[in-house]
Design a protein around this motif. Structure first.
Motif, short mmCIF file in Angstrom:
data_model
loop_
_atom_site.label_atom_id
_atom_site.label_comp_id
_atom_site.label_asym_id
_atom_site.label_seq_id
_atom_site.Cartn_x
_atom_site.Cartn_y
_atom_site.Cartn_z
N LEU A 1 1.07 -1.37 0.34
CA LEU A 1 -0.06 0.07 -0.01
C LEU A 1 0.68 1.04 -0.04
N THR B 1 -4.00 0.85 -9.08
CA THR B 1 -3.82 -0.13 -8.29
C THR B 1 -4.75 -0.96 -8.78
N GLN C 1 -0.23 -7.90 -4.71
CA GLN C 1 -1.42 -5.95 -4.79
C GLN C 1 -0.30 -6.01 -5.02
N THR D 1 -1.30 -1.12 -4.32
CA THR D 1 -2.53 -0.35 -3.68
C THR D 1 -2.00 1.18 -3.63
#
Length: 125
Positions: free
Chosen positions: A11, A91, A120, A122
């Motif tokens: 993130l 993202t 991932q 983000t």
């Protein structure tokens, strides 16, 4: 076949940076053109960037040109994706892939033989 494992996702705030890595099991990573793709929820998997065997040629999607840089270290069997000036629209789950064809640096996901499991990314606004 080569096994690929991505790492480095997470993130980050908009405007920030991340560096993804793709570690390959093959001793001869230099035999493969390597690509990065991404897939956002509800969207098709799309091309991000690719790099030739010797790193002499790179190709990028227009949406990341100038912000992302793909590189490779064949001695370490690793490919990298440096992502700068990240935007919320970046993202997605990011995948690395290997293409064993003898020529070309493809932007087409169907040309790639082997895929990692994805990591991932983000980007918050």
């Amino acid at each position: 076949q080569v096994q690929l494992v991505e790492s480095g996702g997470g993130l980050v705030q908009a405007g920030g940076s991340l560096r993804l890595a793709c570690a390959a099991s093959a001793r001869t990573l230099s035999n493969y053109v390597m690509g990065w793709f991404r897939q956002a929820p509800g969207k098709e998997r799309e091309f991000v960037g690719a790099i030739s065997r010797s790193a002499g040629t790179t190709r990028y999607a227009g949406s990341v040109q100038g912000r992302f840089t793909i590189s490779r270290d064949n001695a370490k069997n690793t490919v990298y994706l440096q992502m700068n000036s990240l935007k919320p629209e970046d993202t997605a789950v990011y995948y690395c892939a290997a293409d064993s064809r003898p020529f070309g640096v493809s932007t087409q996901k169907d040309q790639y033989d082997c895929w990692g499991q994805g990591t991932q990314v983000t980007v918050s606004s």
